[in-house]
Design an enzyme around this catalytic site. Structure first.
Site, PDB file in Angstrom:
ATOM      1  N   TYR A 142       0.831  -1.214   0.000  1.00 31.38           N
ATOM      2  CA  TYR A 142       0.000   0.000   0.000  1.00 31.38           C
ATOM      3  C   TYR A 142       0.864   1.263   0.000  1.00 31.38           C
ATOM      4  O   TYR A 142       0.513   2.267  -0.633  1.00 31.38           O
ATOM      5  CB  TYR A 142      -0.965  -0.020   1.183  1.00 31.38           C
ATOM      6  CG  TYR A 142      -2.077  -1.025   0.980  1.00 31.38           C
ATOM      7  CD1 TYR A 142      -3.018  -0.832  -0.024  1.00 31.38           C
ATOM      8  CD2 TYR A 142      -2.171  -2.179   1.753  1.00 31.38           C
ATOM      9  CE1 TYR A 142      -4.030  -1.755  -0.250  1.00 31.38           C
ATOM     10  CE2 TYR A 142      -3.188  -3.107   1.539  1.00 31.38           C
ATOM     11  CZ  TYR A 142      -4.107  -2.884   0.532  1.00 31.38           C
ATOM     12  OH  TYR A 142      -5.105  -3.796   0.299  1.00 31.38           O
TER      13      TYR A 142
HETATM   14  C1  LIG Z   1      -0.461  -7.677  -2.691  1.00 32.13           C
HETATM   15  C2  LIG Z   1      -0.979  -8.067  -4.063  1.00 32.13           C
HETATM   16  C3  LIG Z   1      -2.419  -7.565  -4.221  1.00 32.13           C
HETATM   17  C4  LIG Z   1      -0.084  -7.431  -5.133  1.00 32.13           C
HETATM   18  O1  LIG Z   1      -0.568  -7.821  -6.416  1.00 32.13           O
HETATM   19  P1  LIG Z   1       0.471  -8.156  -7.585  1.00 32.13           P
HETATM   20  O2  LIG Z   1      -0.305  -8.477  -8.803  1.00 32.13           O
HETATM   21  O3  LIG Z   1       1.417  -9.185  -7.101  1.00 32.13           O
HETATM   22  O4  LIG Z   1       1.277  -6.801  -7.722  1.00 32.13           O
HETATM   23  P2  LIG Z   1       1.548  -5.981  -9.072  1.00 32.13           P
HETATM   24  O5  LIG Z   1       2.262  -6.847 -10.051  1.00 32.13           O
HETATM   25  O6  LIG Z   1       0.276  -5.369  -9.544  1.00 32.13           O
HETATM   26  O7  LIG Z   1       2.517  -4.852  -8.546  1.00 32.13           O
HETATM   27  C5  LIG Z   1       2.263  -3.482  -8.753  1.00 32.13           C
HETATM   28  C6  LIG Z   1       3.358  -2.708  -8.113  1.00 32.13           C
HETATM   29  O8  LIG Z   1       3.305  -2.940  -6.682  1.00 32.13           O
HETATM   30  C7  LIG Z   1       4.581  -3.395  -6.226  1.00 32.13           C
HETATM   31  N1  LIG Z   1       4.363  -4.373  -5.171  1.00 32.13           N
HETATM   32  C8  LIG Z   1       3.667  -5.521  -5.247  1.00 32.13           C
HETATM   33  N2  LIG Z   1       3.679  -6.157  -4.062  1.00 32.13           N
HETATM   34  C9  LIG Z   1       4.419  -5.376  -3.231  1.00 32.13           C
HETATM   35  C10 LIG Z   1       4.819  -5.483  -1.869  1.00 32.13           C
HETATM   36  N3  LIG Z   1       4.431  -6.513  -1.116  1.00 32.13           N
HETATM   37  N4  LIG Z   1       5.569  -4.495  -1.331  1.00 32.13           N
HETATM   38  C11 LIG Z   1       5.957  -3.418  -2.068  1.00 32.13           C
HETATM   39  N5  LIG Z   1       5.607  -3.261  -3.373  1.00 32.13           N
HETATM   40  C12 LIG Z   1       4.849  -4.233  -3.938  1.00 32.13           C
HETATM   41  C13 LIG Z   1       5.225  -4.040  -7.441  1.00 32.13           C
HETATM   42  O9  LIG Z   1       6.633  -4.056  -7.330  1.00 32.13           O
HETATM   43  C14 LIG Z   1       4.755  -3.158  -8.569  1.00 32.13           C
HETATM   44  O10 LIG Z   1       5.594  -2.020  -8.654  1.00 32.13           O
HETATM   45  P3  LIG Z   1       5.781  -1.172 -10.033  1.00 32.13           P
HETATM   46  O11 LIG Z   1       4.465  -0.506 -10.283  1.00 32.13           O
HETATM   47  O12 LIG Z   1       6.856  -0.203  -9.694  1.00 32.13           O
HETATM   48  O13 LIG Z   1       6.129  -2.161 -11.073  1.00 32.13           O
HETATM   49  C15 LIG Z   1      -0.933  -9.610  -4.263  1.00 32.13           C
HETATM   50  O14 LIG Z   1       0.409 -10.042  -4.153  1.00 32.13           O
HETATM   51  C16 LIG Z   1      -1.798 -10.359  -3.292  1.00 32.13           C
HETATM   52  O15 LIG Z   1      -2.988 -10.526  -3.523  1.00 32.13           O
HETATM   53  N6  LIG Z   1      -1.188 -10.878  -2.205  1.00 32.13           N
HETATM   54  C17 LIG Z   1      -1.892 -11.653  -1.211  1.00 32.13           C
HETATM   55  C18 LIG Z   1      -2.948 -10.859  -0.498  1.00 32.13           C
HETATM   56  C19 LIG Z   1      -2.448  -9.592   0.163  1.00 32.13           C
HETATM   57  O16 LIG Z   1      -1.408  -9.589   0.827  1.00 32.13           O
HETATM   58  N7  LIG Z   1      -3.205  -8.507  -0.008  1.00 32.13           N
HETATM   59  C20 LIG Z   1      -2.848  -7.200   0.532  1.00 32.13           C
HETATM   60  C21 LIG Z   1      -4.001  -6.591   1.203  1.00 32.13           C
HETATM   61  S1  LIG Z   1      -4.356  -7.195   2.829  1.00 32.13           S
END
Ligand SMILES: CC(C)(COP(=O)(O)OP(=O)(O)OC[C@H]1O[C@@H](n2cnc3c(N)ncnc32)[C@H](O)[C@@H]1OP(=O)(O)O)[C@@H](O)C(=O)NCCC(=O)NCCS
Length: 184
Positions: A142
Site C-alpha cells: 500500500y
Molecule cells: C499484494 C498483491 C495484491 C499485489 O498484487 P500483484 O499483482 O502481485 O502486484 P503488481 O504486479 O500489480 O505490482 C504493482 C506494483 O506494486 C509493487 N508491489 C507488489 N507487491 C508489493 C509489496 N508486497 N511491497 C511493495 N511493493 C509491492 C510491485 O513491485 C509493482 O511495482 P511497479 O508498479 O513499480 O512495477 C498480491 O500479491 C496479493 O494478492 N497478495 C496476497 C494478499 C495480500 O497480501 N493482499 C494485501 C491486502 S491485505
C-alpha cells in the site's frame, strides 16, 4: 488473431468462480469463497471482482465499507481541516487480493484504482480511505501506492481523499472543481 476482451470490474455475482481463487493468503481466499456474498447481502460490504470480459475467472477482488475514525486518532496532517466533529467519515478498503496466476503483472493497480475512484464517487462526505494490512509486506504494497501508515498503528494505512481527488480530477464531486480546489 482474435483480440482479448478488455478487463472489467463488476460486483461479485453467482457467475464468478470463487472456488478457484487463490492469492496465497488463505484468509483472503476463504473470505471470498465463504463470507463475501453474505456480507454483501447484509449490506456490510460491497465486493467487486476483476475479470477479463465476462469470464468467470476472478483475477482479483476488493471490498469497500463505510467507516469512521475518531478525530483524536486522525493523522496530524488531517486534523487541521477536519472541523470539530468527534468522528470523521472514511471508506474502509477491507480486502484486496490478486490471484497468484496473475500476480507480478501489474494487475493490482486495476482493482486498487477502481476502489479509489469509487470512494471518490460515493456522493457522500469522505475524508480518507483506510486499510488494515495483513502483514508488513501488504503494508509496503500500500505504501507503494502512496498510502501512509498511522503512527500509532503501523498496520493501518490511509490515503486522504484530497490525494485521491488529485489522481482523478475529472471525478471531483460538486464543490471540488479543478482537482480539489473548492468551487467559487
Ligand atoms: C499484494 C498483491 C495484491 C499485489 O498484487 P500483484 O499483482 O502481485 O502486484 P503488481 O504486479 O500489480 O505490482 C504493482 C506494483 O506494486 C509493487 N508491489 C507488489 N507487491 C508489493 C509489496 N508486497 N511491497 C511493495 N511493493 C509491492 C510491485 O513491485 C509493482 O511495482 P511497479 O508498479 O513499480 O512495477 C498480491 O500479491 C496479493 O494478492 N497478495 C496476497 C494478499 C495480500 O497480501 N493482499 C494485501 C491486502 S491485505
Amino acid at each position: 488473431m482474435a483480440s482479448q476482451p478488455p478487463y472489467s470490474i463488476a460486483p461479485l455475482g453467482a457467475q464468478h468462480d470463487r472456488a478457484a481463487f487463490s492469492c496465497g493468503e488463505p484468509s483472503l481466499d476463504s473470505y471470498l469463497q465463504r463470507q463475501a456474498s453474505q456480507d454483501v447481502r447484509r449490506d456490510l460490504a460491497a465486493c467487486y471482482v476483476l475479470t477479463r470480459g465476462d469470464s468467470a475467472t476472478i483475477i482479483g477482488y476488493y471490498t469497500l465499507s463505510a467507516s469512521s475514525i475518531e478525530l483524536i486518532g486522525l493523522p496530524p496532517e488531517l486534523v487541521k481541516k477536519s472541523g470539530r466533529y468527534p468522528l470523521v467519515p472514511a471508506v474502509l478498503l477491507g480486502r484486496l487480493a490478486v490471484d497468484q496466476r496473475f500476480q507480478g503483472q501489474g494487475m493490482s493497480g486495476l482493482p486498487l484504482m477502481d476502489a479509489l475512484r469509487r470512494a471518490l464517487r460515493t456522493g457522500v462526505g469522505v475524508k480518507l480511505m483506510i486499510v488494515d494490512a495483513l502483514n508488513d509486506s501488504a503494508a509496503r504494497f500500500y505504501e507503494h501506492y502512496d498510502f501512509r501508515r498511522f503512527a500509532d498503528q503501523p498496520m493501518r494505512l490511509y490515503l486522504p481523499l484530497s490525494a485521491i481527488r488529485d489522481l482523478f480530477p475529472e471525478d471531483a464531486p460538486p464543490g471540488h472543481s479543478e482537482g480539489g480546489k473548492p468551487a467559487q
